[in-house]
Design a protein around this motif. Structure first.
Motif, PDB file in Angstrom:
ATOM      1  N   TRP A 248      42.896  39.699 -36.281  1.00  0.00           N
ATOM      2  CA  TRP A 248      41.945  38.882 -35.532  1.00  0.00           C
ATOM      3  C   TRP A 248      42.153  37.438 -35.967  1.00  0.00           C
ATOM      4  CZ3 TRP A 248      38.820  40.527 -31.626  1.00  0.00           C
ATOM      5  CH2 TRP A 248      38.697  41.907 -31.467  1.00  0.00           C
ATOM      6  N   ALA A 249      42.307  36.547 -35.008  1.00  0.00           N
ATOM      7  CA  ALA A 249      42.579  35.134 -35.292  1.00  0.00           C
ATOM      8  C   ALA A 249      41.466  34.260 -34.729  1.00  0.00           C
ATOM      9  CB  ALA A 249      43.906  34.717 -34.668  1.00  0.00           C
TER      10      ALA A 249
ATOM     11  N   PHE B  66      53.354  38.206 -32.620  1.00  0.00           N
ATOM     12  CA  PHE B  66      52.048  38.714 -32.205  1.00  0.00           C
ATOM     13  C   PHE B  66      51.682  38.151 -30.845  1.00  0.00           C
ATOM     14  CE2 PHE B  66      52.054  39.401 -36.702  1.00  0.00           C
ATOM     15  CZ  PHE B  66      51.314  40.552 -36.887  1.00  0.00           C
ATOM     16  N   ARG B  67      50.975  38.948 -30.068  1.00  0.00           N
ATOM     17  CA  ARG B  67      50.495  38.510 -28.758  1.00  0.00           C
ATOM     18  C   ARG B  67      49.004  38.847 -28.645  1.00  0.00           C
ATOM     19  NH1 ARG B  67      52.819  43.095 -28.662  1.00  0.00           N
ATOM     20  NH2 ARG B  67      51.993  44.891 -27.556  1.00  0.00           N
ATOM     21  N   GLU B  68      48.320  38.090 -27.825  1.00  0.00           N
ATOM     22  CA  GLU B  68      46.898  38.333 -27.616  1.00  0.00           C
ATOM     23  C   GLU B  68      46.711  39.601 -26.786  1.00  0.00           C
ATOM     24  OE1 GLU B  68      44.865  34.770 -26.235  1.00  0.00           O
ATOM     25  OE2 GLU B  68      46.308  33.587 -27.392  1.00  0.00           O
ATOM     26  N   THR B  69      45.742  40.419 -27.162  1.00  0.00           N
ATOM     27  CA  THR B  69      45.472  41.662 -26.436  1.00  0.00           C
ATOM     28  C   THR B  69      44.505  41.451 -25.282  1.00  0.00           C
ATOM     29  OG1 THR B  69      43.560  42.271 -27.768  1.00  0.00           O
ATOM     30  CG2 THR B  69      45.742  43.003 -28.564  1.00  0.00           C
ATOM     31  N   GLY B  70      43.817  40.318 -25.264  1.00  0.00           N
ATOM     32  CA  GLY B  70      42.766  40.082 -24.275  1.00  0.00           C
ATOM     33  C   GLY B  70      41.380  40.368 -24.824  1.00  0.00           C
ATOM     34  N   ASN B  71      41.315  41.045 -25.970  1.00  0.00           N
ATOM     35  CA  ASN B  71      40.029  41.306 -26.604  1.00  0.00           C
ATOM     36  C   ASN B  71      39.622  40.122 -27.464  1.00  0.00           C
ATOM     37  OD1 ASN B  71      39.925  43.925 -25.560  1.00  0.00           O
ATOM     38  ND2 ASN B  71      41.043  44.760 -27.308  1.00  0.00           N
ATOM     39  N   GLN B  72      38.380  39.779 -27.372  1.00  0.00           N
ATOM     40  CA  GLN B  72      37.835  38.750 -28.255  1.00  0.00           C
ATOM     41  C   GLN B  72      36.374  39.052 -28.502  1.00  0.00           C
ATOM     42  OE1 GLN B  72      37.518  34.686 -26.707  1.00  0.00           O
ATOM     43  NE2 GLN B  72      38.120  35.460 -24.716  1.00  0.00           N
TER      44      GLN B  72
ATOM     45  N   ALA C 279      28.955  30.798 -31.069  1.00  0.00           N
ATOM     46  CA  ALA C 279      29.685  29.779 -30.320  1.00  0.00           C
ATOM     47  C   ALA C 279      31.188  29.851 -30.585  1.00  0.00           C
ATOM     48  CB  ALA C 279      29.164  28.383 -30.678  1.00  0.00           C
ATOM     49  N   LEU C 280      31.601  30.563 -31.639  1.00  0.00           N
ATOM     50  CA  LEU C 280      33.018  30.657 -31.989  1.00  0.00           C
ATOM     51  C   LEU C 280      33.529  32.074 -31.768  1.00  0.00           C
ATOM     52  CD1 LEU C 280      33.036  28.603 -35.315  1.00  0.00           C
ATOM     53  CD2 LEU C 280      33.724  27.831 -33.028  1.00  0.00           C
ATOM     54  N   ASN C 281      34.739  32.169 -31.227  1.00  0.00           N
ATOM     55  CA  ASN C 281      35.348  33.467 -30.946  1.00  0.00           C
ATOM     56  C   ASN C 281      36.559  33.712 -31.829  1.00  0.00           C
ATOM     57  OD1 ASN C 281      33.598  34.196 -28.881  1.00  0.00           O
ATOM     58  ND2 ASN C 281      34.805  33.115 -27.347  1.00  0.00           N
ATOM     59  N   ILE C 282      36.822  34.994 -32.051  1.00  0.00           N
ATOM     60  CA  ILE C 282      38.072  35.407 -32.668  1.00  0.00           C
ATOM     61  C   ILE C 282      38.821  36.263 -31.648  1.00  0.00           C
ATOM     62  CG2 ILE C 282      37.398  35.220 -35.088  1.00  0.00           C
ATOM     63  CD1 ILE C 282      36.705  38.189 -35.075  1.00  0.00           C
ATOM     64  N   LEU C 283      40.144  36.127 -31.666  1.00  0.00           N
ATOM     65  CA  LEU C 283      41.018  36.807 -30.718  1.00  0.00           C
ATOM     66  C   LEU C 283      41.745  37.951 -31.407  1.00  0.00           C
ATOM     67  CD1 LEU C 283      42.868  33.623 -29.385  1.00  0.00           C
ATOM     68  CD2 LEU C 283      40.862  34.725 -28.355  1.00  0.00           C
ATOM     69  N   GLU C 284      41.828  39.071 -30.746  1.00  0.00           N
ATOM     70  CA  GLU C 284      42.644  40.159 -31.270  1.00  0.00           C
ATOM     71  C   GLU C 284      44.092  39.908 -30.865  1.00  0.00           C
ATOM     72  OE1 GLU C 284      42.397  44.940 -31.590  1.00  0.00           O
ATOM     73  OE2 GLU C 284      42.256  44.107 -29.549  1.00  0.00           O
TER      74      GLU C 284
END
Length: 166
Positions: free
Chosen positions: A123-124, A140-146, A154-159
């Motif tokens: 998770w980034a 690594f590539r983003e899975t679309g999940n966050q 207010a802040l997100n992490i990306l899978e």
């Protein structure tokens, strides 16, 4: 710079590194400094034992002489032993952009080579483009999940993940 693993007797170092990371980059992790500071010594002893004895997890440290400049965990997923995870990635802000993050990640990737993982995930912090860029450079590539950070919606992490067997 030298990359080494955390040792069983380094419970205090483990705790101090986590607190340093949370102080230095409070919006990059799933817990707060206040939460980590309240954890009892037994918690840190168990966490240290888990990453030094279990064989399922490991903690890498980037060191210059006696100074730890960064750290990260290599983890086996709790639900599926064929999935590896990278967690707690941190480089002290005084030493960023010097290849330390890449060296730590490469240590985890080398560790993962000896396992039967089919996927590596992490998770980034979406608000940290340098971290996301580094992960992309290493496949690594983003899975679309966050998801949002529990203490700061207010802040997100990306899978992110990469298919594994290198």
């Amino acid at each position: 710079m030298q990359i080494r693993t955390l040792q069983f007797h380094e419970v205090k170092l483990h705790r101090s590194l986590r607190l340093r990371a949370l102080r230095d980059a409070p919006d990059s992790f799933g817990e707060t400094l206040a939460e980590a500071e309240l954890r009892p010594l037994e918690y840190w002893q168990e966490q240290t034992r888990t990453v030094t004895e279990s064989g399922s997890h490991i903690m890498f440290l980037a060191c210059q002489h006696n100074t730890v400049q960064g750290s990260t965990y290599g983890l086996t997923d709790h639900d599926c032993l064929r999935i590896g995870r990278i967690g707690g990635m941190w480089v002290d802000s005084r030493w960023r952009r010097q290849g330390i993050g890449r060296a730590l990640l490469e240590a985890v990737l080398a560790w993962a080579n000896g396992r039967n993982f089919t996927t590596l995930g992490l998770w980034a912090p979406a608000h940290c483009p340098a971290a996301v860029s580094l992960y992309r450079k290493l496949g690594f590539r983003e899975t679309g999940n966050q998801r949002s950070l529990p203490y700061n919606p207010a802040l997100n992490i990306l899978e992110m993940e990469c298919d594994w067997k290198r």
